[in-house]
Design a protein around this motif. Sequence first.
Motif, PDB file in Angstrom:
ATOM      1  N   ASN A 167      70.004 -11.759  22.247  1.00 53.28           N
ATOM      2  CA  ASN A 167      70.886 -11.778  21.072  1.00 53.28           C
ATOM      3  C   ASN A 167      70.433 -10.777  20.021  1.00 53.28           C
TER       4      ASN A 167
ATOM      5  N   ARG B 258      72.518  -7.620  18.738  1.00 51.70           N
ATOM      6  CA  ARG B 258      72.932  -7.399  17.343  1.00 51.70           C
ATOM      7  C   ARG B 258      72.630  -5.979  16.890  1.00 51.70           C
TER       8      ARG B 258
ATOM      9  N   TRP C  40      55.888 -18.956   9.129  1.00 51.36           N
ATOM     10  CA  TRP C  40      55.959 -17.588   8.605  1.00 51.36           C
ATOM     11  C   TRP C  40      54.648 -17.204   7.942  1.00 51.36           C
ATOM     12  N   ASN C  41      54.138 -16.028   8.329  1.00 53.37           N
ATOM     13  CA  ASN C  41      52.909 -15.536   7.729  1.00 53.37           C
ATOM     14  C   ASN C  41      53.045 -14.029   7.505  1.00 53.37           C
ATOM     15  N   THR C  42      52.136 -13.478   6.705  1.00 53.89           N
ATOM     16  CA  THR C  42      52.275 -12.070   6.306  1.00 53.89           C
ATOM     17  C   THR C  42      51.344 -11.142   7.087  1.00 53.89           C
TER      18      THR C  42
ATOM     19  N   TRP D 111      56.864 -10.712   6.015  1.00 56.08           N
ATOM     20  CA  TRP D 111      56.729 -12.028   6.653  1.00 56.08           C
ATOM     21  C   TRP D 111      57.293 -12.002   8.074  1.00 56.08           C
TER      22      TRP D 111
ATOM     23  N   TYR E 241      57.552 -14.551  11.916  1.00 54.29           N
ATOM     24  CA  TYR E 241      57.492 -15.914  12.445  1.00 54.29           C
ATOM     25  C   TYR E 241      56.545 -15.989  13.644  1.00 54.29           C
TER      26      TYR E 241
ATOM     27  N   VAL F 239      54.260 -18.475  16.451  1.00 55.05           N
ATOM     28  CA  VAL F 239      53.985 -19.765  17.104  1.00 55.05           C
ATOM     29  C   VAL F 239      52.947 -19.507  18.184  1.00 55.05           C
TER      30      VAL F 239
ATOM     31  N   GLU G 114      62.228 -11.229  17.236  1.00 47.23           N
ATOM     32  CA  GLU G 114      63.611 -11.682  17.467  1.00 47.23           C
ATOM     33  C   GLU G 114      63.957 -12.931  16.647  1.00 47.23           C
ATOM     34  N   LYS G 115      62.933 -13.526  16.005  1.00 39.76           N
ATOM     35  CA  LYS G 115      63.159 -14.729  15.209  1.00 39.76           C
ATOM     36  C   LYS G 115      62.729 -14.524  13.766  1.00 39.76           C
TER      37      LYS G 115
ATOM     38  N   GLY H 111      64.011 -12.757  11.155  1.00 33.50           N
ATOM     39  CA  GLY H 111      64.955 -12.305  10.142  1.00 33.50           C
ATOM     40  C   GLY H 111      65.068 -10.792  10.083  1.00 33.50           C
ATOM     41  N   ASP H 112      65.262 -10.270   8.875  1.00 30.56           N
ATOM     42  CA  ASP H 112      65.468  -8.833   8.692  1.00 30.56           C
ATOM     43  C   ASP H 112      64.227  -8.016   9.056  1.00 30.56           C
TER      44      ASP H 112
ATOM     45  N   GLU I 247      64.092  -7.635  12.724  1.00 32.70           N
ATOM     46  CA  GLU I 247      65.113  -6.690  13.167  1.00 32.70           C
ATOM     47  C   GLU I 247      64.656  -5.250  12.926  1.00 32.70           C
TER      48      GLU I 247
ATOM     49  N   MET J  40      48.988 -15.671   4.131  1.00 35.76           N
ATOM     50  CA  MET J  40      48.894 -17.127   4.073  1.00 35.76           C
ATOM     51  C   MET J  40      50.141 -17.761   4.690  1.00 35.76           C
ATOM     52  N   LEU J  41      49.919 -18.788   5.477  1.00 33.85           N
ATOM     53  CA  LEU J  41      51.054 -19.459   6.107  1.00 33.85           C
ATOM     54  C   LEU J  41      51.945 -20.077   5.031  1.00 33.85           C
ATOM     55  N   ALA J  42      53.234 -19.794   5.127  1.00 34.75           N
ATOM     56  CA  ALA J  42      54.176 -20.275   4.117  1.00 34.75           C
ATOM     57  C   ALA J  42      54.588 -21.714   4.381  1.00 34.75           C
TER      58      ALA J  42
ATOM     59  N   ALA K 118      73.389 -19.178  17.918  1.00 36.13           N
ATOM     60  CA  ALA K 118      72.338 -18.285  18.426  1.00 36.13           C
ATOM     61  C   ALA K 118      72.766 -16.821  18.376  1.00 36.13           C
TER      62      ALA K 118
ATOM     63  N   ASN L 257      69.211 -15.087  12.990  1.00 33.93           N
ATOM     64  CA  ASN L 257      67.986 -14.381  13.415  1.00 33.93           C
ATOM     65  C   ASN L 257      66.704 -15.047  12.913  1.00 33.93           C
ATOM     66  N   ILE L 258      66.789 -16.344  12.631  1.00 34.47           N
ATOM     67  CA  ILE L 258      65.593 -17.131  12.317  1.00 34.47           C
ATOM     68  C   ILE L 258      65.591 -18.343  13.260  1.00 34.47           C
ATOM     69  N   PRO L 259      64.462 -19.024  13.374  1.00 33.79           N
ATOM     70  CA  PRO L 259      64.408 -20.145  14.319  1.00 33.79           C
ATOM     71  C   PRO L 259      65.351 -21.278  13.910  1.00 33.79           C
TER      72      PRO L 259
ATOM     73  N   ARG M  36      57.949 -17.812   1.671  1.00 35.13           N
ATOM     74  CA  ARG M  36      58.414 -16.489   2.103  1.00 35.13           C
ATOM     75  C   ARG M  36      59.563 -16.077   1.203  1.00 35.13           C
TER      76      ARG M  36
END
Lengths: 196, 252
Positions: free
Chosen positions: A17, A21, A118-120, A137, A139, A141, A180-181, A183-184, A187, B1-3, B70, B74-76, B251
């Motif tokens: 996806n 996009r 989310w982390n930086t 930021w 994502y 896991v 892919e998860k 956000g901007d 992308e 830092m984890l948000a 989906a 574009n976020i979980p 974030r």
Amino acid sequence: MIAIIDYGMGNLRSLENALGRLGAEFEVTSDPSVILSADRVVLPGVGNAGKAVDNLQERGLVDVIKSVRRPVLGICVGMQVLCLSSEEAPGKEGLGIFDTRVRRFPATSSDKVPHMGWNTLSNMEGKLLNGLPQNPWFYFVHSYYASTCTDTVATCSYAGIMFSAVLRYENFYGTQFHPEKSGDAGEAILKNFLEL
Amino acid sequence: MLAKRIIPCLDVKEGKVVKGINFLGLQEVGDAVELGRRYALDGADELVFLDITATREGRGTFASLVGRIADVINIPFTVGGGIRTLDDASLLLDSGADKITINSAAVYNPDIIGDIASKYGSQFVVVAIDAATGDDGLWHVTTHGGSVRTDKELFSWAREAEERGAGEILFTSMDHDGTRNGYPCGVYAALWDRLGIPVIASGGAGGVEDIAEVLTAGRADAALAASIFHYGNYTVREVKTRLKELEIPVRL
């Protein structure tokens, strides 16, 4: 054309996806000839790193991936299998593209494992990270991380450990997070990868 | 830092987003895909789509809507409502969901947690727990939108869910849900301390200060909210901006 390598390691729908996009053409494949003739190769992956290496071996893809000369992007476990080894798969060799080892996060009283959310990024360099804001930021896991090394082109910190968020060696790139998860910002990374 | 994550929750009925007060008096507030897209653009960290009619009326899952979500988000995002079997979960994964949340099915058939987690990983499995305080002062797990009280107790059930493979716990106090009176922060903190997996707070936010409190005093990793966003009291960005002013990592 982008080859998304299908080796039985998680769902590819969100990656498809995301590339869709961006208007990119892609093919989900485990065919060596398709992978070797693609303009770009993406190696995704969710799950166990040992199983990921096994699945690549079973499909005869280890040497295929190593011999790709066009840009390759490993994502999450797809990045980890490109490292030397992982504590998740003791005694098993990774593809050894990135000169680093993958270790497990220690659980602490304030930081849970997996590192999820989310982390930086910090210490960013190179074209894949072009045009991003400072400390963008992403994502994540994951329960295992790649230690920092000479191939590290962006770092992230969790549980008191600074680890490799993005790796690069020659035409090989890897992100621990999921563009892919993300956000901007995610992308933007995928777009940069397509334009390398 | 984890948000700390801010997660708008969209309760969906036949493709439309609804939100009830204490699960009663449903009101339609908009198209699920469009609202989800708007929240993502506004800075939501994740989204949750719950097919709220599924359990109560025995409806199946809502895979086609999930597929459309989906395509554009574009976020979980997490989906739930009426998932009873591994096949239900597989269909939602194939449709593009990043996580599923199970509630009643896990209570009545705890094996489903392990079945799904062992196939798709713990990160795919969010166990939602609705609980209410009883006359005995304990938190009793409820199902079916709070209308059925079970013999399970909140803390032991949450621990069991983690041991069976849950990747996150989403806890809603039925005493607080929809009231906009804030969260039971002491209960959240106790839950967070007892678990090795993230805790998502849900139900009860009346304002940003409530959310700030559950993310600090309540130690929650994320806050899920519906009413305060749907009815336009706050945008997601306003909430996160205020949280940042309060020095909570978000974030932005």
